[in-house]
Design an enzyme around this catalytic site. Structure first.
Site, PDB file in Angstrom:
ATOM      1  N   GLU A 178       5.817  -5.148   1.561  1.00  0.00           N
ATOM      2  CA  GLU A 178       4.545  -4.663   2.085  1.00  0.00           C
ATOM      3  C   GLU A 178       4.012  -5.533   3.226  1.00  0.00           C
ATOM      4  OE1 GLU A 178       1.939  -3.156  -1.307  1.00  0.00           O
ATOM      5  OE2 GLU A 178       3.456  -4.301  -2.396  1.00  0.00           O
TER       6      GLU A 178
ATOM      7  N   TYR B 100       0.258   5.602   4.164  1.00  0.00           N
ATOM      8  CA  TYR B 100       0.118   4.913   5.451  1.00  0.00           C
ATOM      9  C   TYR B 100       0.523   5.745   6.663  1.00  0.00           C
ATOM     10  CZ  TYR B 100      -0.280   1.069   2.175  1.00  0.00           C
ATOM     11  OH  TYR B 100      -0.671   0.267   1.139  1.00  0.00           O
TER      12      TYR B 100
ATOM     13  N   ARG C  46      -9.376  -2.818  -7.375  1.00  0.00           N
ATOM     14  CA  ARG C  46      -9.297  -1.369  -7.222  1.00  0.00           C
ATOM     15  C   ARG C  46      -8.545  -0.817  -8.426  1.00  0.00           C
ATOM     16  NH1 ARG C  46      -5.392  -0.224  -3.434  1.00  0.00           N
ATOM     17  NH2 ARG C  46      -4.107   0.609  -5.113  1.00  0.00           N
TER      18      ARG C  46
ATOM     19  N   ASP D 111      -6.844   2.319 -10.199  1.00  0.00           N
ATOM     20  CA  ASP D 111      -6.249   3.622  -9.918  1.00  0.00           C
ATOM     21  C   ASP D 111      -6.168   4.419 -11.218  1.00  0.00           C
ATOM     22  OD1 ASP D 111      -5.938   2.760  -7.309  1.00  0.00           O
ATOM     23  OD2 ASP D 111      -3.864   2.129  -7.597  1.00  0.00           O
TER      24      ASP D 111
ATOM     25  N   GLU E 266      -3.103   1.676 -13.005  1.00  0.00           N
ATOM     26  CA  GLU E 266      -2.894   0.270 -12.667  1.00  0.00           C
ATOM     27  C   GLU E 266      -4.144  -0.273 -12.014  1.00  0.00           C
ATOM     28  OE1 GLU E 266      -0.341   0.022  -8.775  1.00  0.00           O
ATOM     29  OE2 GLU E 266       0.467   1.633 -10.029  1.00  0.00           O
TER      30      GLU E 266
ATOM     31  N   ASN F 184      -5.379  -3.136  -9.038  1.00  0.00           N
ATOM     32  CA  ASN F 184      -4.919  -3.917  -7.896  1.00  0.00           C
ATOM     33  C   ASN F 184      -5.931  -5.012  -7.592  1.00  0.00           C
ATOM     34  OD1 ASN F 184      -4.408  -4.689  -5.069  1.00  0.00           O
ATOM     35  ND2 ASN F 184      -2.972  -2.983  -5.079  1.00  0.00           N
TER      36      ASN F 184
ATOM     37  N   GLY G  37      -5.609  -2.900  -0.368  1.00  0.00           N
ATOM     38  CA  GLY G  37      -5.402  -2.738   1.060  1.00  0.00           C
ATOM     39  C   GLY G  37      -6.718  -2.655   1.817  1.00  0.00           C
TER      40      GLY G  37
END
Length: 332
Positions: free
Chosen positions: A32, A238, A277, A279, A292, A294, A298
């Site tokens: 990433e 992305y 974050r 999800d 999950e 994070n 991002g």
């Protein structure tokens, strides 16, 4: 535990932020890297826009000498993948007595390993889809066909296959028939030695960002994710035009409240700090299921945390300024 659809506007004292020297770490050597560099540049620009003295640096052999020669007041970790999320870099920053935005090394390690994080969530009574974690060695030793047959018998179809450690949808695939499962496992093992095979829950993809700007964790408006091909993979995340986002998500008020409560509970259960974050999938009955969490979300133009900040009526730079001010105060 506070639950809100919008976080309060952070009050960042310009006199305080102007005194801060902040280091934004981005890049690294994970899959990433490119996304991380985009996140780092956006964070850098946003901090500078609110008067914070900030610089961008890669996490390489020059980092520790730079920290010793000119210690920053705080670090923003915009590294994705193992470098930014497995806790190791945070542990090194702790050794250097350099404060950083986000959770500590222990919590980062826990959230990074999806099977471990799901076990903690399940123990806390937080809904998460049934799963099995399968290392590549066991997969080979026990016989691929027999293992896969047993997984299908136990979890049913469809299934979600993804790396136990990783992000950005790399190596992830939805498996709708048993014949597709072996290829999905091979694709997953290209990114990690352990595959997480999870019962696929159909419904609305939602991300809830959690911020603590000094008054306890608060849930930002949920962001609904609608990928054009039905799977929120790397390209959908992305590539312009591959995904539509709705911020706030198109949820009934009571469901939105439940989603916020579950996200905040997950943030607390994993011992997180400052931001995260979460999800989730919201099924047809309105029940959220945590997929999950994070700890280094991002920060690109299409990333979910900045979209949620905007939906909450907050300024991205001021939020970051508040977070780095709080991080710097932990050392002081």
């Amino acid at each position: 535990m506070a639950v809100t659809s919008t976080a309060r506007n952070p009050v960042t004292d310009p006199a305080v932020t102007a005194e801060l020297h902040v280091l934004v770490l981005a890049g690294g050597l994970s899959y990433e890297r490119d996304v991380s560099l985009r996140s780092g540049r956006r964070v850098l620009d946003a901090l500078r826009a609110v008067g914070v003295e900030a610089e961008l640096r890669d996490a390489d052999v020059a980092l520790l000498p730079a920290l010793a020669a000119d210690p920053p007041d705080a670090v923003v970790i915009a590294l994705h993948g193992a470098t930014g999320e497995d806790g190791s870099l945070r542990g090194v920053l702790d050794l250097c007595d350099v404060p950083y935005v986000g959770c500590d090394a222990r919590a980062s390690r826990l959230a990074w390993d999806k099977p471990s994080a799901k076990a903690v969530l399940r123990e806390a009574g937080i809904p998460t889809p049934d799963w099995v974690a399968l290392p590549h060695d066991r997969f080979s030793e026990l016989g691929a066909v027999a293992v896969l047959d047993r997984i299908v018998d136990r979890l049913g179809l469809p299934l979600m296959v993804k790396p136990a450690q990783g992000g950005s949808g790399l190596g992830a695939a939805v498996v709708r028939d048993a014949a597709s499962l072996p290829a999905a496992m091979v694709g997953c093992f290209a990114y990690d030695q352990t595959a997480l095979v999870e019962r696929y829950v159909p419904g609305m993809d939602v991300a809830v960002s959690v911020l603590d700007l000094g008054e306890g964790p608060q849930a930002l408006p949920p962001v609904e994710i609608v990928p054009r091909n039905g799977v929120y993979d790397y390209a959908a995340r992305y590539t312009a035009g591959r995904t539509t986002w709705h911020a706030p998500a198109r949820l009934d008020p009571d469901v939105a409240e439940r989603v916020a409560e579950v996200a905040l509970a997950a943030h607390a259960a994993l011992g997180l700090r400052d931001l995260s974050r979460v999800d989730l999938i919201v099924d047809a009955s309105g029940q959220p299921h945590v997929l999950e969490v994070n700890v280094s979300p991002g920060m690109t133009e299409t990333s979910l945390l900045p979209l949620a900040i905007q939906a909450a009526g907050l300024d991205f730079g001021r939020v970051l300024g508040s977070l780095v001010t709080r991080a710097a105060a932990r050392r002081r």
